[in-house]
Design an enzyme around this catalytic site. Structure first.
Site, PDB file in Angstrom:
ATOM      1  N   CYS A  65       0.862  -1.196   0.000  1.00 22.53           N
ATOM      2  CA  CYS A  65       0.000   0.000   0.000  1.00 22.53           C
ATOM      3  C   CYS A  65       0.893   1.239   0.000  1.00 22.53           C
ATOM      4  N   CYS A  68       2.452   2.921  -3.222  1.00 20.77           N
ATOM      5  CA  CYS A  68       1.673   3.891  -3.994  1.00 20.77           C
ATOM      6  C   CYS A  68       1.195   5.064  -3.149  1.00 20.77           C
ATOM      7  N   HIS A  69       0.792   4.775  -1.904  1.00 20.88           N
ATOM      8  CA  HIS A  69       0.137   5.818  -1.102  1.00 20.88           C
ATOM      9  C   HIS A  69       1.070   6.488  -0.091  1.00 20.88           C
ATOM     10  N   CYS A 103      -8.118  -2.219  -4.326  1.00 23.66           N
ATOM     11  CA  CYS A 103      -6.694  -1.929  -4.505  1.00 23.66           C
ATOM     12  C   CYS A 103      -5.892  -3.210  -4.540  1.00 23.66           C
ATOM     13  N   CYS A 166     -35.580  -0.102  11.250  1.00 22.64           N
ATOM     14  CA  CYS A 166     -34.407   0.455  11.937  1.00 22.64           C
ATOM     15  C   CYS A 166     -34.818   1.743  12.650  1.00 22.64           C
ATOM     16  N   CYS A 169     -36.421   1.723  16.204  1.00 25.52           N
ATOM     17  CA  CYS A 169     -35.502   1.641  17.339  1.00 25.52           C
ATOM     18  C   CYS A 169     -34.579   2.857  17.378  1.00 25.52           C
ATOM     19  N   HIS A 170     -33.871   3.129  16.278  1.00 25.20           N
ATOM     20  CA  HIS A 170     -32.760   4.095  16.354  1.00 25.20           C
ATOM     21  C   HIS A 170     -33.170   5.555  16.214  1.00 25.20           C
ATOM     22  N   ARG A 207     -22.334  -5.740  12.559  1.00 23.38           N
ATOM     23  CA  ARG A 207     -23.310  -5.135  13.478  1.00 23.38           C
ATOM     24  C   ARG A 207     -24.707  -5.113  12.848  1.00 23.38           C
ATOM     25  N   CYS A 211     -28.385  -6.666  14.106  1.00 28.62           N
ATOM     26  CA  CYS A 211     -29.681  -5.979  14.224  1.00 28.62           C
ATOM     27  C   CYS A 211     -30.745  -6.700  13.395  1.00 28.62           C
TER      28      CYS A 211
HETATM   29  C1  HEC Z   1     -35.343  -3.806  18.232  1.00 30.26           C
HETATM   30  C2  HEC Z   1     -34.564  -2.597  18.131  1.00 30.26           C
HETATM   31  C3  HEC Z   1     -33.565  -2.488  16.991  1.00 30.26           C
HETATM   32  C4  HEC Z   1     -33.811  -2.531  15.643  1.00 30.26           C
HETATM   33  C5  HEC Z   1     -35.124  -2.729  14.930  1.00 30.26           C
HETATM   34  C6  HEC Z   1     -32.541  -2.271  15.006  1.00 30.26           C
HETATM   35  N1  HEC Z   1     -31.554  -2.108  15.933  1.00 30.26           N
HETATM   36 FE1  HEC Z   1     -29.671  -1.479  15.565  1.00 30.26          FE
HETATM   37  N2  HEC Z   1     -29.229  -1.708  17.530  1.00 30.26           N
HETATM   38  C7  HEC Z   1     -30.112  -2.035  18.519  1.00 30.26           C
HETATM   39  C8  HEC Z   1     -29.402  -2.154  19.780  1.00 30.26           C
HETATM   40  C9  HEC Z   1     -30.021  -2.511  21.131  1.00 30.26           C
HETATM   41  C10 HEC Z   1     -28.058  -1.872  19.495  1.00 30.26           C
HETATM   42  C11 HEC Z   1     -26.863  -1.886  20.481  1.00 30.26           C
HETATM   43  C12 HEC Z   1     -26.841  -0.584  21.232  1.00 30.26           C
HETATM   44  C13 HEC Z   1     -26.556   0.565  20.290  1.00 30.26           C
HETATM   45  O1  HEC Z   1     -25.377   0.812  19.964  1.00 30.26           O
HETATM   46  O2  HEC Z   1     -27.536   1.196  19.810  1.00 30.26           O
HETATM   47  C14 HEC Z   1     -27.986  -1.546  18.084  1.00 30.26           C
HETATM   48  C15 HEC Z   1     -26.822  -1.131  17.426  1.00 30.26           C
HETATM   49  C16 HEC Z   1     -26.798  -0.653  16.136  1.00 30.26           C
HETATM   50  C17 HEC Z   1     -25.657  -0.022  15.518  1.00 30.26           C
HETATM   51  C18 HEC Z   1     -24.308   0.225  16.170  1.00 30.26           C
HETATM   52  C19 HEC Z   1     -24.234   1.621  16.754  1.00 30.26           C
HETATM   53  C20 HEC Z   1     -22.924   1.887  17.432  1.00 30.26           C
HETATM   54  O3  HEC Z   1     -22.659   3.079  17.741  1.00 30.26           O
HETATM   55  O4  HEC Z   1     -22.151   0.968  17.667  1.00 30.26           O
HETATM   56  C21 HEC Z   1     -26.016   0.309  14.250  1.00 30.26           C
HETATM   57  C22 HEC Z   1     -25.156   0.964  13.203  1.00 30.26           C
HETATM   58  C23 HEC Z   1     -27.382  -0.131  14.068  1.00 30.26           C
HETATM   59  N3  HEC Z   1     -27.826  -0.699  15.227  1.00 30.26           N
HETATM   60  C24 HEC Z   1     -28.097  -0.009  12.899  1.00 30.26           C
HETATM   61  C25 HEC Z   1     -29.341  -0.596  12.698  1.00 30.26           C
HETATM   62  C26 HEC Z   1     -29.991  -0.672  11.415  1.00 30.26           C
HETATM   63  C27 HEC Z   1     -29.453  -0.103  10.133  1.00 30.26           C
HETATM   64  C28 HEC Z   1     -31.176  -1.322  11.607  1.00 30.26           C
HETATM   65  C29 HEC Z   1     -32.202  -1.758  10.570  1.00 30.26           C
HETATM   66  C30 HEC Z   1     -31.726  -2.777   9.652  1.00 30.26           C
HETATM   67  C31 HEC Z   1     -31.275  -1.623  13.032  1.00 30.26           C
HETATM   68  N4  HEC Z   1     -30.127  -1.200  13.644  1.00 30.26           N
HETATM   69  C32 HEC Z   1     -32.359  -2.214  13.635  1.00 30.26           C
HETATM   70  C33 HEC Z   1     -31.468  -2.205  18.374  1.00 30.26           C
HETATM   71  C34 HEC Z   1     -32.133  -2.249  17.157  1.00 30.26           C
HETATM   72  C1  HEC Z   2      -0.171   0.252  -7.533  1.00 26.31           C
HETATM   73  C2  HEC Z   2      -0.633   1.375  -6.741  1.00 26.31           C
HETATM   74  C3  HEC Z   2      -1.577   1.085  -5.576  1.00 26.31           C
HETATM   75  C4  HEC Z   2      -1.440   0.172  -4.558  1.00 26.31           C
HETATM   76  C5  HEC Z   2      -0.361  -0.871  -4.372  1.00 26.31           C
HETATM   77  C6  HEC Z   2      -2.535   0.407  -3.650  1.00 26.31           C
HETATM   78  N1  HEC Z   2      -3.331   1.402  -4.105  1.00 26.31           N
HETATM   79 FE1  HEC Z   2      -4.902   2.239  -3.153  1.00 26.31          FE
HETATM   80  N2  HEC Z   2      -5.289   3.397  -4.753  1.00 26.31           N
HETATM   81  C7  HEC Z   2      -4.526   3.471  -5.894  1.00 26.31           C
HETATM   82  C8  HEC Z   2      -5.195   4.311  -6.878  1.00 26.31           C
HETATM   83  C9  HEC Z   2      -4.689   4.644  -8.284  1.00 26.31           C
HETATM   84  C10 HEC Z   2      -6.385   4.754  -6.268  1.00 26.31           C
HETATM   85  C11 HEC Z   2      -7.478   5.639  -6.886  1.00 26.31           C
HETATM   86  C12 HEC Z   2      -8.676   4.778  -7.269  1.00 26.31           C
HETATM   87  C13 HEC Z   2      -8.345   3.772  -8.326  1.00 26.31           C
HETATM   88  O1  HEC Z   2      -7.924   4.185  -9.433  1.00 26.31           O
HETATM   89  O2  HEC Z   2      -8.474   2.566  -8.075  1.00 26.31           O
HETATM   90  C14 HEC Z   2      -6.397   4.182  -4.922  1.00 26.31           C
HETATM   91  C15 HEC Z   2      -7.357   4.426  -3.988  1.00 26.31           C
HETATM   92  C16 HEC Z   2      -7.317   4.011  -2.670  1.00 26.31           C
HETATM   93  C17 HEC Z   2      -8.216   4.430  -1.629  1.00 26.31           C
HETATM   94  C18 HEC Z   2      -9.359   5.435  -1.780  1.00 26.31           C
HETATM   95  C19 HEC Z   2      -8.801   6.838  -1.738  1.00 26.31           C
HETATM   96  C20 HEC Z   2      -9.856   7.881  -1.972  1.00 26.31           C
HETATM   97  O3  HEC Z   2      -9.472   9.047  -2.163  1.00 26.31           O
HETATM   98  O4  HEC Z   2     -11.052   7.571  -1.967  1.00 26.31           O
HETATM   99  C21 HEC Z   2      -7.866   3.767  -0.489  1.00 26.31           C
HETATM  100  C22 HEC Z   2      -8.525   3.864   0.877  1.00 26.31           C
HETATM  101  C23 HEC Z   2      -6.739   2.928  -0.818  1.00 26.31           C
HETATM  102  N3  HEC Z   2      -6.418   3.111  -2.143  1.00 26.31           N
HETATM  103  C24 HEC Z   2      -6.123   2.074   0.074  1.00 26.31           C
HETATM  104  C25 HEC Z   2      -5.132   1.179  -0.312  1.00 26.31           C
HETATM  105  C26 HEC Z   2      -4.633   0.131   0.553  1.00 26.31           C
HETATM  106  C27 HEC Z   2      -5.077  -0.112   1.980  1.00 26.31           C
HETATM  107  C28 HEC Z   2      -3.701  -0.546  -0.165  1.00 26.31           C
HETATM  108  C29 HEC Z   2      -2.916  -1.781   0.254  1.00 26.31           C
HETATM  109  C30 HEC Z   2      -3.755  -2.934   0.590  1.00 26.31           C
HETATM  110  C31 HEC Z   2      -3.608   0.089  -1.477  1.00 26.31           C
HETATM  111  N4  HEC Z   2      -4.491   1.103  -1.530  1.00 26.31           N
HETATM  112  C32 HEC Z   2      -2.741  -0.293  -2.482  1.00 26.31           C
HETATM  113  C33 HEC Z   2      -3.316   2.842  -6.095  1.00 26.31           C
HETATM  114  C34 HEC Z   2      -2.797   1.848  -5.287  1.00 26.31           C
END
Ligand code: HEC
Ligand code: HEC
Length: 250
Positions: A65, A68-69, A103, A166, A169-170, A207, A211
Site C-alpha cells: 500500500c 503507492c500511497h 486496490c 431500523c 428503534c434508532h 453489526r 440488528c
Molecule cells: C429492536 C430494536 C432495533 C432494531 C429494529 C434495530 N436495531 Fe440497531 N441496535 C439495537 C441495539 C439494542 C443496538 C446496540 C446498542 C446501540 O449501539 O444502539 C444496536 C446497534 C446498532 C448499531 C451500532 C451503533 C454503534 O454506535 O455501535 C447500528 C449501526 C445499528 N444498530 C443499525 C441498525 C440498522 C441499520 C437497523 C435496521 C436494519 C437496526 N439497527 C435495527 C437495536 C435495534
Molecule cells: C499500484 C498502486 C496502488 C497500490 C499498491 C494500492 N493502491 Fe490504493 N489506490 C490506488 C489508486 C490509483 C487509487 C485511486 C482509485 C483507483 O484508481 O483505483 C487508490 C485508492 C485508494 C483508496 C481510496 C482513496 C480515496 O481518495 O477515496 C484507499 C482507501 C486505498 N487506495 C487504500 C489502499 C490500501 C489499503 C492498499 C494496500 C492494501 C492500497 N491502496 C494499495 C493505487 C494503489
C-alpha cells in the site's frame, strides 16, 4: 410489541440535535475511557496489524500500500469520512473494505481478503484511524443518489418477525433501554469496532447482521448491495459526527 420490549428510562430522551450523538456517549464512563486510551483499547491491536500490512509487499506486483500511497498519516487522512463512495471506474458503491480489496485486485494483483478476516479488519481500521476526530461527510448526490435512496428506504421499512424498522428503534427509541442495552442512534462512525460480545473487532456490516437477527429478519450477506446502501444512509445520518475507529461497544 415494541412497548413490551423497550423500557423507558427516567432520564429525558436526547433530542435530535444536528449532528446526532455518537454511540460512544451511551457507554459507561469506564468503557468510554478504555476507548479513548490507545494502550487499553483492544481494537488498537488490529490497527497495529493494519500498519504492518500497509508496508507489506503483496500480490503479483509485489507492491505494498505504501509503495503507492506513501505515509498513511497524510495520504489517508480524511478518506474514511467520505465512505461509502461510488468508484468512478466501475460505478459501484464501495465501502472502505471494498475499496481496500479493490486496490488489492486492481493494483496489487492479489486476492481480495474475505470479509471479517483479521487482515481486512486491520487495514480498514488502520485507514479509518487516520481520520480520527474528523467529521463524516459522504456524497449522496449524483452517482450516489440511487444508492442513498435505497438505503433510506431500507432504514424505514418494517422487517422481520418483530415487524420493526431500523427507524423505530434508532430514531423513535434512541436513549431507551432494550434487554440491558441502551439504544443509540445507530451510527457507524466507530467501525470497525471492538465489541465485547464478539471479543473481536467487527465491521459495520457484522453489526447490521446482529440488528437484522434481533428482529428475526433476513441477514444479508457481507458486501450485499442492501447493506452497502444502508451503510451509505447511516453515513449520511452521521454527517458531522467525528470518526472514532476503533470504538468499543458492548
Ligand atoms: C429492536 C430494536 C432495533 C432494531 C429494529 C434495530 N436495531 Fe440497531 N441496535 C439495537 C441495539 C439494542 C443496538 C446496540 C446498542 C446501540 O449501539 O444502539 C444496536 C446497534 C446498532 C448499531 C451500532 C451503533 C454503534 O454506535 O455501535 C447500528 C449501526 C445499528 N444498530 C443499525 C441498525 C440498522 C441499520 C437497523 C435496521 C436494519 C437496526 N439497527 C435495527 C437495536 C435495534
Ligand atoms: C499500484 C498502486 C496502488 C497500490 C499498491 C494500492 N493502491 Fe490504493 N489506490 C490506488 C489508486 C490509483 C487509487 C485511486 C482509485 C483507483 O484508481 O483505483 C487508490 C485508492 C485508494 C483508496 C481510496 C482513496 C480515496 O481518495 O477515496 C484507499 C482507501 C486505498 N487506495 C487504500 C489502499 C490500501 C489499503 C492498499 C494496500 C492494501 C492500497 N491502496 C494499495 C493505487 C494503489
Amino acid at each position: 410489541m415494541i412497548a413490551s420490549l423497550i423500557t423507558p428510562l427516567i432520564t429525558p430522551l436526547p433530542t435530535h440535535a444536528d449532528p446526532l450523538p455518537s454511540g460512544t456517549g451511551f457507554l459507561s464512563e469506564d468503557l468510554q475511557a478504555r476507548q479513548a486510551d490507545e494502550a487499553a483499547n483492544p481494537g488498537m491491536l488490529w490497527v497495529d496489524e493494519g500498519a504492518r500490512l500497509w508496508q507489506s509487499p503483496q500480490g503479483a506486483t509485489g507492491a505494498s500500500c505504501a509503495s503507492c500511497h506513501g505515509d498513511a498519516t497524510t495520504s489517508m487522512r480524511g478518506i474514511a469520512t467520505r465512505y461509502p463512495a461510488v468508484d468512478a471506474t466501475s460505478g459501484a458503491l464501495l465501502n472502505l473494505e471494498d475499496r481496500i480489496n479493490l486496490c488489492r485486485t486492481r493494483h496489487q494483483k492479489a486476492e481480495p481478503y474475505p470479509y471479517e478476516s483479521d487482515p481486512l479488519l486491520g487495514l480498514t481500521a488502520y485507514v479509518a484511524r487516520q481520520s480520527l476526530g474528523l467529521p463524516m461527510d459522504v456524497e449522496t448526490g449524483g452517482a450516489a443518489a440511487p444508492f442513498y435512496a435505497a438505503g433510506e428506504a431500507f432504514f424505514h421499512r418494517r422487517q422481520g418477525q418483530l415487524n420493526l424498522s431500523c427507524a423505530q428503534c434508532h430514531d423513535d427509541n434512541a436513549g431507551r433501554s432494550l434487554r440491558g442495552d441502551t439504544i443509540s442512534h445507530g451510527l457507524g462512525n466507530g467501525y470497525p469496532a471492538y465489541r465485547l460480545e464478539w471479543q473481536s473487532l467487527g465491521s459495520l456490516q457484522r453489526r447490521l447482521r446482529s440488528c437484522s437477527f434481533g428482529v428475526r429478519a433476513v441477514q444479508f450477506d457481507y458486501g450485499s448491495p442492501d447493506y452497502l446502501a444502508l451503510e451509505l444512509y447511516l453515513a449520511k445520518r452521521a454527517q458531522g459526527v467525528a470518526i472514532e475507529t476503533p470504538a468499543i461497544r458492548r
